[in-house]
Enzyme design. Structure first.
Site, PDB file in Angstrom:
ATOM      1  N   GLU A   1     -49.400  -7.454  25.328  1.00  0.00           N
ATOM      2  CA  GLU A   1     -50.806  -8.569  25.210  1.00  0.00           C
ATOM      3  C   GLU A   1     -51.139  -7.948  26.557  1.00  0.00           C
ATOM      4  O   GLU A   1     -52.333  -8.592  27.054  1.00  0.00           O
ATOM      5  CB  GLU A   1     -50.231  -9.912  25.103  1.00  0.00           C
TER       6      GLU A   1
ATOM      7  N   LYS B   1     -46.959  -5.308  30.037  1.00  0.00           N
ATOM      8  CA  LYS B   1     -46.267  -6.937  30.100  1.00  0.00           C
ATOM      9  C   LYS B   1     -45.258  -6.882  29.491  1.00  0.00           C
ATOM     10  O   LYS B   1     -44.287  -7.400  30.027  1.00  0.00           O
ATOM     11  CB  LYS B   1     -47.556  -7.941  29.317  1.00  0.00           C
TER      12      LYS B   1
HETATM   13  C1  BGC Z   1     -45.765 -12.891  23.962  1.00  0.00           C
HETATM   14  C2  BGC Z   1     -45.876 -12.501  22.258  1.00  0.00           C
HETATM   15  C3  BGC Z   1     -45.361 -13.798  21.747  1.00  0.00           C
HETATM   16  C4  BGC Z   1     -45.913 -14.825  22.310  1.00  0.00           C
HETATM   17  C5  BGC Z   1     -44.413 -16.130  21.628  1.00  0.00           C
HETATM   18  C6  BGC Z   1     -46.287 -14.541  24.428  1.00  0.00           C
HETATM   19  O1  BGC Z   1     -46.500 -14.033  25.149  1.00  0.00           O
HETATM   20  O2  BGC Z   1     -46.887 -11.914  24.428  1.00  0.00           O
HETATM   21  O3  BGC Z   1     -45.437 -10.386  21.944  1.00  0.00           O
HETATM   22  O4  BGC Z   1     -45.110 -13.030  20.423  1.00  0.00           O
HETATM   23  O5  BGC Z   1     -45.520 -14.733  23.552  1.00  0.00           O
HETATM   24  O6  BGC Z   1     -43.111 -15.984  21.981  1.00  0.00           O
END
Ligand code: BGC
Length: 794
Positions: free
Chosen positions: A499, A609
């Site tokens: 992300e 990330k």
């Molecule tokens: C992560 C996602 C995850 C979400 C909920 C985010 O910080 O990047 O991959 O689905 O948190 O755990």
């Protein structure tokens, strides 16, 4: 301070302890020691109140929108755990007076939380406290609490205010309309609350049993009511050595319960029914109810899916038990309309919403250990199909585009649009994942494939699974964009698992998973054509089949670079500048990069990330794409060497994948050190990392890292592959998995692998590059890779 070494003898590595109290770091113990049974989640706040506490009681599935412009979330129900205690008129709090021999413990085996200490009030009055609590696994609606107070000085007056308090919110957001309260027979307290938007009725009943010096007594209590609150005040006079026991038994029922409509109760009937039930429980008392709960844990969890590790580090064993404990506490195995939230039922973080965390990180445990619960979790996604179809239609696509965040199945997309502060502009940042993080549709299709291969559950496939795979393939077929200049389909403007890269094109993970999803639909179509043409006709996918086939083959899949085999994470990643990540790689807290850069700046560096491209090797290596040259051993190694140094593991989802791949590549020490980090996401010394709740996917990842990583268990397109590589200080690992409806007991040492089948049904197992057909048991010595016993080489 957390301590994992307090359990001795039979209790060794079963006890999570807090050996000192700090009013500043309450979140850690509250979340890590959460109690739950998949229906109830009760955060472990202390009985006496503190300013920084988060007192949460959640019931799975009771989603509500506090106001129009908010997304739906799991509301925080009325509190039943708070006790306001006064000793000779002074309010009891560990922030005053003197506390000795403090210890709070969660016994993972019995799922009981206890807290013990002596306290001397500022006026010098001494008492010994012993608190106990459980959330029953035997009766999903029941919470048991017990407080014992022993007077150490003579005489003392003890006053306890205890009841049901609905003056609670979700960090300020109010979800409930005020309901009726009453106290029946001077003893039974009932409070009703109704969610303001989803109109779910919640009925809480509570009762106290008072025991003084071993004798059950009928104690007088003052009755009180306030707005959203009802309680009793008990007053006692104790002499030195007197022991007061106060049991508090609570039940919670909601009109969303699976059986609520079947019982046909209106709210009045529902209130009477639930009160009647508590009357029966009240007579049984804490100890008897606790015994049934303890037996349920033994039978459903420890006898069914335990993992035993003989190792030089007791912590590894404890961490695995912690994972099994938490996975049980979070899973709504009782109701297939409910999923698992990213913070389980242990905090308000992520609003109780389900993400891809479930399918990719948590579900594997259930598929291999409790297939019925796995089916229930996948059925929840099946029930989400209308919402997914709606999302696709709203965005101009066909088929099912699964919500990035899902709540009640029919809610559709519930990802909030605005998030954290931008450290440069001071504004709220936009959350793009609900719009463009699209890989979740393929992740769900992968989960169906994995479930089907491991369980062989045809019934699920016929009723839910095929439709889920066909509908998600339809989505991808309509989502692909034709680029005539390159004569290929592409997927532009997405967020992949990483992300830290928003609005990218051809994210390798997304494209390969979309490709897999469409190829899977093609395979299922062809399979059904042979095996069940009648069912296939019902899906009406003949044209779609031709489209999946044609488009999958023309979809652009980022290739390993010729010079170094690195697969570009997306179209631009490899052209971005590198920055020195040493400081962030060595961080003890996640996301420290945000102290120096905002999201836009991070978007412009080669920094990842969480596991992204690397996930492909682990996931697709289990499928019919396992022999694809683009996913070969050499490419896997090259990509691990490239991406691991650039991955900050700033999402707790990341570590388990890197453990598995590092172990596959023989990087045993790195694998183990990443495993320790994964265990420490919640259990580590950082006292604020679990404030919003435990990390459900990371906990699923602890199990995955051990079983898929060190034990090397892996699905290999219909075949069970086991290539163990235990850390060098692990002497023995024993666990069982379900494979095609049969339990297999697996025992691994540094030298040998032994598998025993419970039903003597033949199983094909691949290990050390050889394939064996096993009847009842097989043993393979690692050096010689020679079968023994009833196995035969195929
Ligand atoms: C992560 C996602 C995850 C979400 C909920 C985010 O910080 O990047 O991959 O689905 O948190 O755990």
């Amino acid at each position: 301070m957390m301590d994992y070494s307090q359990g001795q003898g039979e209790l060794a590595n079963w006890i999570v302890s807090e050996t000192a109290f700090s009013a500043d770091t309450l979140g850690k113990g509250e979340a890590v020691m959460v109690l739950g049974n998949g229906y109830i989640g009760l955060r472990s706040a202390a009985e006496e109140p503190y300013i920084k506490e988060k007192r949460n009681l959640f019931i799975n599935g009771t989603f509500n929108k506090s106001q129009k412009n908010e997304v739906t979330e799991l509301p925080n129900l009325a509190d039943v755990t708070q006790l306001d205690i006064r000793i000779d008129g002074e309010r009891f709090s560990l922030e005053f007076g003197e506390t000795k021999n403090y210890i709070r413990q969660l016994n993972l085996k019995t799922a009981e939380l206890t807290r013990m200490f002596e306290w001397v009030s500022p006026k010098g009055k001494g008492v010994r406290f012993h608190f106990k609590r459980f959330v029953s696994l035997d009766n999903l609606h029941l919470i048991g609490m017990k407080m014992e107070i022993e007077s150490l000085t003579d005489p003392i007056d003890v006053s306890v205010e205890s009841g049901i308090n609905a003056q609670v919110t979700n960090s300020g957001a109010q979800h409930f309309l005020e309901g009726e309260r009453r106290i029946a027979e001077n003893r039974f307290i009932q409070l009703v609350q109704t969610t303001n938007e989803s109109s779910i009725d919640v009925v809480l009943n509570t009762v106290h049993n008072i025991i003084i010096n071993g004798e059950k007594v009928t104690a007088h209590a003052d009755k009180d009511m306030d707005r959203r609150k009802v309680w009793l005040t008990h007053d006692f006079s104790l002499r030195r050595g007197d022991k007061l026991e106060m049991e508090k038994l609570t039940t919670v029922h909601t009109s969303r319960d699976g059986n609520a409509s079947a019982e046909g109760c209106d709210l009045q009937g529902f209130r009477e029914q639930s009160l009647k039930e508590l009357r029966q429980r009240a007579d049984e008392g804490y100890d008897a109810l606790f015994l049934s709960h303890k037996q349920a844990w033994q039978e459903k969890v420890w006898d069914a899916c335990n993992i035993k590790i003989e190792s030089d580090s007791g912590f590894d064993q404890l961490a695995l038990r912690f994972a099994l404990y938490q996975l049980t506490a979070m899973a709504p195995a009782h109701d297939d309309r409910m999923g698992i939230g990213a913070k389980a039922l242990s905090g308000e973080g992520y609003k109780g919403h389900s993400f891809w965390d479930t399918e990719i990180f948590i579900l594997p445990f259930f598929i291999y250990s409790n297939p019925a619960a796995a089916r229930s979790l996948l059925t929840y996604r099946y029930r989400g199909l209308p919402g997914a179809r709606q999302k696709a239609a709203d965005n101009g696509y066909a088929g099912a585009m699964y919500p990035w965040e899902m709540a009640w199945p029919s809610d559709g997309e519930v990802t909030p649009v605005w998030g954290d502060i931008d450290i440069v502009t001071g504004d709220q940042t936009k959350i793009w994942s609900g719009f463009i993080e699209q890989h979740i549709s393929a992740d769900i299709a992968f989960a169906v494939y994995q479930y089907e291969n491991i369980t062989g559950d045809r019934d699920f496939m016929e009723h839910c699974g095929y439709e889920m795979v066909f509908s998600t393939a339809d989505f991808w077929a309509s989502r692909l964009e034709w680029h005539s200049d390159r004569r290929t389909y592409m997927i532009t403007d997405v967020i992949g698992p990483d992300e830290y890269k928003e609005h990218v094109s051809n994210n390798a993970y997304t494209n390969y998973m979309a490709y897999f999803n469409m190829k899977l639909a093609v395979r299922y179509y062809e399979k059904l054509k042979d095996e069940n043409p009648e069912l296939l006709r019902k899906f009406e996918v003949d044209n779609a089949y031709r489209e999946w086939r044609a488009k999958a083959d023309l979809l652009y899949l980022p290739q390993p670079r010729k010079e170094d085999y690195v697969i570009p994470q997306d179209d631009t990643y490899l052209q971005l500048p590198d920055i020195d990540l040493t400081k962030y790689k060595n961080q003890t807290k996640v996301r420290t990069i945000y102290r120096n850069y905002n999201a836009e700046q991070i978007n412009g560096f080669q920094v990842t990330k969480q596991a992204d491209t690397l996930l492909l090797f682990y996931l697709l290596g289990q499928t019919f794409l396992q022999d694809d040259e683009r996913l070969s051993e050499a490419v896997k190694r090259a990509n691990f060497n490239y991406y691991e140094p650039r991955t900050l593991h700033d999402s707790s989802l990341s570590l388990a994948t890197h453990v598995i791949i590092a172990n596959d590549l023989g990087e045993k020490e790195l694998a183990y050190s990443l495993f320790r980090k994964a265990c420490e996401v919640d259990l580590g010394p950082q006292m604020d990392t679990s404030d919003d709740g435990v990390h459900a996917a990371s906990i699923g990842g602890i199990w995955k890292a051990a079983v898929f990583g060190f034990a090397g268990v892996r699905l290999a397109d219909g075949v069970l592959r086991i290539n163990p590589r235990l850390p060098k200080h692990w002497h023995r690992m024993q666990f069982s998995i379900f494979w095609q409806g049969q339990a297999l007991a697996i025992e691994i040492t540094q030298k040998a692998l032994k598998v025993t089948a419970s039903d003597n049904r033949s199983v094909i197992i691949e290990t050390g590059g050889m394939t064996y057909e096993m009847e009842d048991t097989m043993e393979v010595q690692f050096r010689e890779i020679r079968p023994h016993s009833s196995s035969t080489v195929r």
